[in-house]
Scaffold this motif. Structure first.
Motif, PDB file in Angstrom:
ATOM      1  N   THR A 132       0.773  -1.407  -0.155  1.00 14.98           N
ATOM      2  CA  THR A 132      -0.154  -0.026  -0.464  1.00 14.98           C
ATOM      3  C   THR A 132       0.898   1.222   0.114  1.00 14.98           C
ATOM      4  O   THR A 132       1.744   1.716   0.939  1.00 14.98           O
ATOM      5  N   LEU A 133       0.664   2.057  -0.927  1.00 16.95           N
ATOM      6  CA  LEU A 133       1.181   3.451  -1.007  1.00 16.95           C
ATOM      7  C   LEU A 133       0.403   4.785  -1.151  1.00 16.95           C
ATOM      8  O   LEU A 133      -0.561   4.386  -1.823  1.00 16.95           O
ATOM      9  N   SER A 134       0.781   5.454  -0.652  1.00 16.28           N
ATOM     10  CA  SER A 134      -0.091   6.945  -0.807  1.00 16.28           C
ATOM     11  C   SER A 134       0.804   7.824  -1.080  1.00 16.28           C
ATOM     12  O   SER A 134       1.903   8.370  -0.758  1.00 16.28           O
ATOM     13  N   SER A 135      -0.395   9.350  -1.647  1.00 11.30           N
ATOM     14  CA  SER A 135       0.862  10.003  -1.734  1.00 11.30           C
ATOM     15  C   SER A 135       1.176  10.890  -0.532  1.00 11.30           C
ATOM     16  O   SER A 135       0.607  10.664   0.607  1.00 11.30           O
ATOM     17  N   PRO A 136       1.883  11.614  -0.111  1.00 14.22           N
ATOM     18  CA  PRO A 136       2.448  11.805   1.403  1.00 14.22           C
ATOM     19  C   PRO A 136       1.599  13.071   1.530  1.00 14.22           C
ATOM     20  O   PRO A 136       1.113  13.591   2.742  1.00 14.22           O
ATOM     21  N   LYS A 137      -0.128  13.798   0.750  1.00  6.32           N
ATOM     22  CA  LYS A 137      -0.732  14.532   1.728  1.00  6.32           C
ATOM     23  C   LYS A 137      -0.997  13.404   2.685  1.00  6.32           C
ATOM     24  O   LYS A 137      -1.287  12.508   2.991  1.00  6.32           O
ATOM     25  N   GLN A 138      -1.226  14.272   3.871  1.00  4.00           N
ATOM     26  CA  GLN A 138      -2.138  13.904   5.154  1.00  4.00           C
ATOM     27  C   GLN A 138      -3.416  13.060   5.191  1.00  4.00           C
ATOM     28  O   GLN A 138      -3.749  11.904   6.042  1.00  4.00           O
ATOM     29  N   ARG A 139      -3.814  13.510   4.078  1.00  2.00           N
ATOM     30  CA  ARG A 139      -5.712  12.843   3.447  1.00  2.00           C
ATOM     31  C   ARG A 139      -5.284  11.546   3.517  1.00  2.00           C
ATOM     32  O   ARG A 139      -6.607  10.950   3.306  1.00  2.00           O
ATOM     33  N   THR A 140      -4.562  11.590   2.639  1.00  2.00           N
ATOM     34  CA  THR A 140      -4.555  10.278   1.524  1.00  2.00           C
ATOM     35  C   THR A 140      -3.649   9.411   2.642  1.00  2.00           C
ATOM     36  O   THR A 140      -3.830   8.528   2.358  1.00  2.00           O
ATOM     37  N   ARG A 141      -2.840   9.497   3.259  1.00  2.00           N
ATOM     38  CA  ARG A 141      -2.145   8.937   4.417  1.00  2.00           C
ATOM     39  C   ARG A 141      -2.782   8.127   5.437  1.00  2.00           C
ATOM     40  O   ARG A 141      -2.947   7.436   5.581  1.00  2.00           O
ATOM     41  N   ALA A 142      -3.983   9.379   5.576  1.00  2.00           N
ATOM     42  CA  ALA A 142      -4.750   8.624   7.080  1.00  2.00           C
ATOM     43  C   ALA A 142      -6.222   7.862   6.187  1.00  2.00           C
ATOM     44  O   ALA A 142      -6.717   6.287   6.527  1.00  2.00           O
ATOM     45  N   THR A 143      -6.278   8.187   4.784  1.00  2.00           N
ATOM     46  CA  THR A 143      -7.403   7.434   4.241  1.00  2.00           C
ATOM     47  C   THR A 143      -6.714   6.262   3.631  1.00  2.00           C
ATOM     48  O   THR A 143      -7.431   4.643   4.061  1.00  2.00           O
ATOM     49  N   ALA A 144      -5.472   5.624   3.457  1.00  4.41           N
ATOM     50  CA  ALA A 144      -4.610   4.590   3.182  1.00  4.41           C
ATOM     51  C   ALA A 144      -4.800   3.561   4.581  1.00  4.41           C
ATOM     52  O   ALA A 144      -5.295   2.539   4.331  1.00  4.41           O
ATOM     53  N   ALA A 145      -4.565   4.318   5.360  1.00  3.95           N
ATOM     54  CA  ALA A 145      -4.629   3.346   7.726  1.00  3.95           C
ATOM     55  C   ALA A 145      -5.979   3.310   6.908  1.00  3.95           C
ATOM     56  O   ALA A 145      -6.446   2.315   7.915  1.00  3.95           O
ATOM     57  N   ALA A 146      -7.011   3.959   6.712  1.00  2.00           N
ATOM     58  CA  ALA A 146      -8.442   3.682   7.131  1.00  2.00           C
ATOM     59  C   ALA A 146      -8.557   2.317   5.828  1.00  2.00           C
ATOM     60  O   ALA A 146      -9.561   1.500   6.351  1.00  2.00           O
ATOM     61  N   LEU A 147      -8.326   2.933   4.465  1.00  2.00           N
ATOM     62  CA  LEU A 147      -8.633   1.227   3.760  1.00  2.00           C
ATOM     63  C   LEU A 147      -8.454   0.166   4.188  1.00  2.00           C
ATOM     64  O   LEU A 147      -8.583  -0.962   3.829  1.00  2.00           O
ATOM     65  N   LEU A 148      -6.915  -0.154   4.618  1.00  2.00           N
ATOM     66  CA  LEU A 148      -6.585  -0.700   5.222  1.00  2.00           C
ATOM     67  C   LEU A 148      -7.044  -1.598   6.507  1.00  2.00           C
ATOM     68  O   LEU A 148      -7.134  -2.633   6.953  1.00  2.00           O
ATOM     69  N   ASP A 149      -7.575  -0.680   7.696  1.00  2.00           N
ATOM     70  CA  ASP A 149      -8.111  -1.263   8.682  1.00  2.00           C
ATOM     71  C   ASP A 149      -9.667  -1.757   8.226  1.00  2.00           C
ATOM     72  O   ASP A 149     -10.032  -2.339   9.238  1.00  2.00           O
ATOM     73  N   GLY A 150     -10.463  -1.330   7.019  1.00  2.00           N
ATOM     74  CA  GLY A 150     -11.513  -1.993   6.943  1.00  2.00           C
ATOM     75  C   GLY A 150     -10.929  -3.809   6.393  1.00  2.00           C
ATOM     76  O   GLY A 150     -11.494  -3.787   6.630  1.00  2.00           O
ATOM     77  N   MET A 151     -10.383  -3.357   4.901  1.00  2.00           N
ATOM     78  CA  MET A 151      -9.882  -4.535   5.026  1.00  2.00           C
ATOM     79  C   MET A 151      -9.205  -6.049   6.026  1.00  2.00           C
ATOM     80  O   MET A 151      -9.235  -7.215   5.588  1.00  2.00           O
ATOM     81  N   PHE A 152      -8.156  -5.480   6.264  1.00  2.00           N
ATOM     82  CA  PHE A 152      -7.758  -6.405   7.412  1.00  2.00           C
ATOM     83  C   PHE A 152      -8.154  -5.980   9.106  1.00  2.00           C
ATOM     84  O   PHE A 152      -6.622  -5.239   9.624  1.00  2.00           O
ATOM     85  N   PRO A 153      -9.329  -5.640   9.717  1.00  2.00           N
ATOM     86  CA  PRO A 153      -9.154  -5.383  10.411  1.00  2.00           C
ATOM     87  C   PRO A 153      -8.289  -5.851  11.705  1.00  2.00           C
ATOM     88  O   PRO A 153      -8.605  -6.908  12.219  1.00  2.00           O
ATOM     89  N   GLY A 154      -7.631  -5.612  12.277  1.00  2.00           N
ATOM     90  CA  GLY A 154      -6.865  -6.077  13.873  1.00  2.00           C
ATOM     91  C   GLY A 154      -5.513  -7.027  13.110  1.00  2.00           C
ATOM     92  O   GLY A 154      -4.490  -7.129  14.173  1.00  2.00           O
ATOM     93  N   CYS A 155      -5.129  -6.206  11.564  1.00  2.00           N
ATOM     94  CA  CYS A 155      -3.726  -6.671  11.280  1.00  2.00           C
ATOM     95  C   CYS A 155      -2.704  -5.999  11.278  1.00  2.00           C
ATOM     96  O   CYS A 155      -1.890  -6.398  11.522  1.00  2.00           O
ATOM     97  N   GLY A 156      -2.729  -4.653  11.698  1.00  2.00           N
ATOM     98  CA  GLY A 156      -1.807  -3.274  11.919  1.00  2.00           C
ATOM     99  C   GLY A 156      -0.699  -3.541  10.746  1.00  2.00           C
ATOM    100  O   GLY A 156      -0.126  -2.923  10.545  1.00  2.00           O
ATOM    101  N   GLN A 157      -1.223  -3.584   9.171  1.00  2.00           N
ATOM    102  CA  GLN A 157      -1.117  -3.668   7.946  1.00  2.00           C
ATOM    103  C   GLN A 157      -0.415  -1.916   8.259  1.00  2.00           C
ATOM    104  O   GLN A 157      -1.711  -1.634   8.305  1.00  2.00           O
ATOM    105  N   LYS A 158       0.495  -1.622   7.277  1.00  2.00           N
ATOM    106  CA  LYS A 158       0.737  -0.191   7.299  1.00  2.00           C
ATOM    107  C   LYS A 158       1.005   0.026   5.929  1.00  2.00           C
ATOM    108  O   LYS A 158       1.765  -0.270   5.024  1.00  2.00           O
ATOM    109  N   ALA A 159       0.575   1.687   5.639  1.00  2.00           N
ATOM    110  CA  ALA A 159       0.812   1.683   4.549  1.00  2.00           C
ATOM    111  C   ALA A 159       1.952   2.765   4.182  1.00  2.00           C
ATOM    112  O   ALA A 159       1.971   3.369   5.802  1.00  2.00           O
TER     113      ALA A 159
END
Length: 434
Positions: free
Chosen positions: A113-140
């Motif tokens: 998972t890769l995001s644009s450097p902007k806060q809104r994209t980094r936070a969205t990447a974290a949200a998508l991963l939370d939804g995809m893999f809750p509790g797994c600690g996946q990082k963007a």
């Protein structure tokens, strides 16, 4: 008052947990894949719901104060985080059912998972991963630089436009004359003025002359139209955020249809500028080349690009901006109209997804390209995407493609050839991944 996202998430955390638990059983909606095997998926998503990027510019454009948000201008909201998590949960369910993802937590080689450097994209990447893999600690991952060549391409010297070519294409999109185009859009300007400005008081955005200008970064914009575009997009974001209807468009929009009517000039900005071929090629070739290289991995078409290759993971998740997605869809020639949205609209967390399938009988490979997004009310109401409440989506079609149980499939070779011809290699630089 501004508060941090982390503080917001502490408040909304219980709701997020509940929403994800409801969203987990997603398998029932998917179709039988038959003899098509999903081998690879690459998705490019817009960031989630944010406030306007510059409140003062809206104040200056309308001569009135605007509703406050709980986060700083341009940053992902807690509501936006939850809505993106719901989209991520649906996407993971789709990929698991298709056999691309295992049950439970994936290892580090399965998802990148890769995001644009902007806060809104980094936070969205974290949200998508939370939804995809809750509790797994996946990082963007994201670049530590302010500008990343994959995402802020149109701001960088290597992809500067030719202003003569770009102006010619913009004029053609306008129908030959800027002021005539403005006159055609006068009803939309009047509608936006009625919602954004105070009757009887000056309304600078409405009174502004439309002028085609080039900024210091080389980008072109239609001054005047750009302000109208921002107003409409902000009204849409207010609705998506779940703000009281008394605050959405200052109380002038009672439902999604009325809100989207106020975004017609936002659509016009993209029709006239972002979606013109030269600007899209200069701004989108860097990212499109990496997407194509990823889709070719593991096939006879795989190649080593001198400017770098993307990571080899079955699922590549990229979180970007609507400008990036508009360039990609223009290079593809992909047009859509979904729900109450304006044609071609790219809503918060709207996703352009590429899926590579292999025919288990013949061994032939195909690409399915789809655009999917939550509806305005699904985002506003944080609707779990289960049962009949699935995202809006449409598949890309071109000659030689066929409809199947898994969607519209286009032969990999012809798809790759089409994209290769659309890419401008003079608008590219080295691609670096964290």
């Amino acid at each position: 008052m501004n508060v941090s996202l982390s503080a917001l998430f502490r408040v909304t955390g219980p709701l997020l947990t509940a929403a994800l638990s409801i969203s987990a059983p997603l398998i029932a909606h998917a179709q039988d894949n038959g003899h098509y095997v999903l081998e690879k998926a690459v998705q490019v998503s817009r960031h989630g719901v944010r406030p306007q990027t510059d409140t003062q510019k809206l104040v200056d454009a309308t001569q009135r104060q605007w509703p406050t948000w709980l986060v700083r201008d341009g940053e992902l909201t807690g509501h936006g985080y939850l809505a993106a998590s719901l989209m991520g949960a649906w996407q993971a369910g789709h990929y698991r059912h298709a056999g691309l993802l295992p049950a439970g937590c994936p290892d580090n080689t399965t998802v990148y998972t890769l995001s644009s450097p902007k806060q809104r994209t980094r936070a969205t990447a974290a949200a998508l991963l939370d939804g995809m893999f809750p509790g797994c600690g996946q990082k963007a991952l994201a670049s530590t630089e302010k500008l990343d060549p994959l995402f802020q391409t149109d701001k960088m010297d290597f992809a500067r436009i030719d202003p003569v070519i770009a102006k010619g294409e913009i004029l053609k999109a306008l129908g030959g004359d800027l002021q005539a185009a403005k006159a055609r859009l006068q009803p939309d300007l009047d509608l936006l003025k009625a919602a954004a400005c105070i009757e009887g008081k000056p309304c600078p955005f409405y009174e502004a002359e439309w002028v085609l200008k080039q900024n210091d970064e080389g980008r072109l914009k239609i001054k005047g139209l750009d302000k109208a575009s921002s107003l409409g997009e902000t009204f849409r974001l207010q609705y998506s955020e779940g703000k009281p209807l008394s605050e959405v468009a200052f109380g002038h929009a009672a439902n999604a249809k009325q809100v989207m009517a106020l975004t017609r000039l936002h659509r016009a900005k993209y029709d006239f500028v972002n979606d013109t071929p030269h600007i899209a090629k200069r701004g989108g070739s860097q990212l499109m080349n990496q997407l194509l290289l990823a889709l070719e991995q593991g096939t006879a078409l795989e190649k080593s690009d001198p400017l770098g290759n993307p990571p080899k993971a079955p699922l590549l998740v990229i979180v970007a901006h609507d400008t990036n997605l508009s360039h990609l869809r223009t290079l593809l020639g992909f047009h859509w109209a979904l729900g109450e949205y304006q044609p071609g609209n790219i809503p918060p967390t709207g996703t352009l997804a590429f899926e590579r399938y292999r025919d288990a009988n013949s061994g032939e490979r195909f690409i399915r390209t789809t655009f999917l997004t939550q509806s305005p009310d699904q985002i506003r109401n944080l609707t779990p995407l289960t049962g009949n409440n699935v995202p809006l989506q449409v598949d890309f079609e071109q000659p030689g493609c066929k409809k199947t149980a898994v969607g519209t499939l286009c032969p990999l070779e012809s798809f790759a050839s089409t994209l290769s011809k659309a890419i401008d290699r003079t608008a590219m630089t080295t691609a670096r991944y964290p």
